[in-house]
Design an enzyme around this catalytic site. Structure first.
Site, PDB file in Angstrom:
ATOM      1  N   TYR A  66       0.871  -1.100  -0.122  1.00 23.47           N
ATOM      2  CA  TYR A  66      -0.087  -0.021   0.065  1.00 23.47           C
ATOM      3  C   TYR A  66       1.027   1.372  -0.065  1.00 23.47           C
ATOM      4  O   TYR A  66       0.754   2.136  -0.576  1.00 23.47           O
ATOM      5  CB  TYR A  66      -1.203   0.023   1.333  1.00 23.47           C
ATOM      6  CG  TYR A  66      -1.816   1.262   1.317  1.00 23.47           C
ATOM      7  CD1 TYR A  66      -3.035   1.366   0.700  1.00 23.47           C
ATOM      8  CD2 TYR A  66      -1.552   2.121   2.185  1.00 23.47           C
ATOM      9  CE1 TYR A  66      -3.913   2.277   0.786  1.00 23.47           C
ATOM     10  CE2 TYR A  66      -2.435   3.342   2.611  1.00 23.47           C
ATOM     11  CZ  TYR A  66      -3.601   3.475   1.579  1.00 23.47           C
ATOM     12  OH  TYR A  66      -4.297   4.379   1.993  1.00 23.47           O
ATOM     13  N   LYS A 105       1.192   3.917  -2.761  1.00 23.40           N
ATOM     14  CA  LYS A 105       0.686   5.410  -2.639  1.00 23.40           C
ATOM     15  C   LYS A 105       1.864   6.527  -2.917  1.00 23.40           C
ATOM     16  O   LYS A 105       1.636   7.605  -3.349  1.00 23.40           O
ATOM     17  CB  LYS A 105       0.199   5.846  -1.134  1.00 23.40           C
ATOM     18  CG  LYS A 105      -1.151   4.997  -0.930  1.00 23.40           C
ATOM     19  CD  LYS A 105      -2.062   5.432  -1.804  1.00 23.40           C
ATOM     20  CE  LYS A 105      -3.332   5.100  -1.386  1.00 23.40           C
ATOM     21  NZ  LYS A 105      -4.750   5.706  -2.317  1.00 23.40           N
TER      22      LYS A 105
END
Length: 292
Positions: free
Chosen positions: A171, A175
């Protein structure tokens, strides 16, 4: 007249949470909205047209204009269909809000290839795929003499920008990539009349409530807010910044903003902290003695 009157926006992951609040505010401010959401689980499993349809029904009941879309944004052809639906339904496309995301949290040593690919696919590839097809549309318009006044708002995260979070290598990497993609896209697309920015939001959503360490804190904060009090972690407080960045009058591009409740902060990326130099070849011992 609303701040987004006459604008056509597509918003991914708009069936719940932050994306839903974006869609509702955009519609209240006069935009026609394509509500994209596959309706899957936190991990991206399954599909359900219900969440997207429910948001569309809410917008239409309030007098707004909206259509649902359940394409998988991580699929290049699906992203193309999404952009084409906005243009065919409403005659144009002015705003893209990339918001869709999933979680497959795990530590690096135990992470599977599928857990890595799934998160990078929905977040980073999903942003890139929708951005690609929208950019191609805007480039064609600009080349034909119909220069757009368009805006893209991507969704990064503190996990990939300011606060590395154990268990979120996939993640956080996605990002961080989105933040970098935002800056490159802003540099490339300005010539076609397109501004590109990103937000790194903190709010109470399905994903954050499922994040170890964060979920319990956000749930406790909700319980401590008195009736009618200001809930700093409500997802509704993220949407106004995104709506402003989507307006025709906004001049901002190439920025990443952290946003949470009553606070908006402009973020800066990697920068020099300390430099060591040599007039000849480096020696290992020299580097060891001089690096902090």
């Amino acid at each position: 007249m609303g701040a987004l009157a006459g604008r056509v926006a597509l918003i991914t992951g708009a069936g719940r949470g932050i994306g839903r609040e974006h869609a509702l505010l955009f519609a209240r401010e006069g935009a026609a909205v394509v509500v994209n959401d596959r309706g899957g689980s936190n991990a991206g499993a399954g599909s359900d047209a219900g969440p997207a349809q429910a948001v569309v029904a809410e917008i239409v009941a309030a007098g707004g204009r909206a259509v649902a879309n359940t394409e998988d944004v991580s699929d290049w052809a699906g992203a193309k269909n999404l952009v084409e639906q906005a243009v065919s339904e409403f005659g144009r496309l002015d705003v893209v809000v990339n918001n869709a995301g999933i979680l497959r949290d795990t530590f690096i040593a135990g992470m599977t290839e599928e857990q890595w690919d799934a998160v990078l696919g929905v977040h980073l590839k999903g942003h890139a795929a929708v951005l690609h097809h929208a950019a191609a549309y805007w480039k064609a318009r600009s080349k034909s003499g119909d220069r757009p006044n368009a805006a893209v708002i991507n969704t990064a995260s503190a996990s990939g920008t300011t606060i590395p979070n154990a268990g979120q290598a996939n993640y956080g990497a996605a990002k961080a990539g989105i933040a970098a993609l935002t800056l490159v896209a802003a540099d490339e697309l300005g010539r076609y009349g397109v501004r590109v920015n990103a937000i790194a939001p903190i709010a109470r959503t399905r994903l954050t409530l499922a994040t170890p360490g964060m979920g319990a804190m956000l749930a406790a904060e909700a319980e401590s807010v008195a009736d009618g009090g200001f809930d700093a972690f409500s997802p509704e407080h993220i949407a106004p910044l995104v709506a402003y960045l989507a307006t025709e009058a906004c001049p901002i591009t190439g920025k990443v903003f952290a946003v949470q409740g009553g606070a908006i902060s402009e973020l800066a990326g990697w920068h020099d902290v300390k430099t060591i130099e040599t007039e000849g070849p480096w020696g290992i011992d020299d580097i060891a003695a001089r690096l902090p």
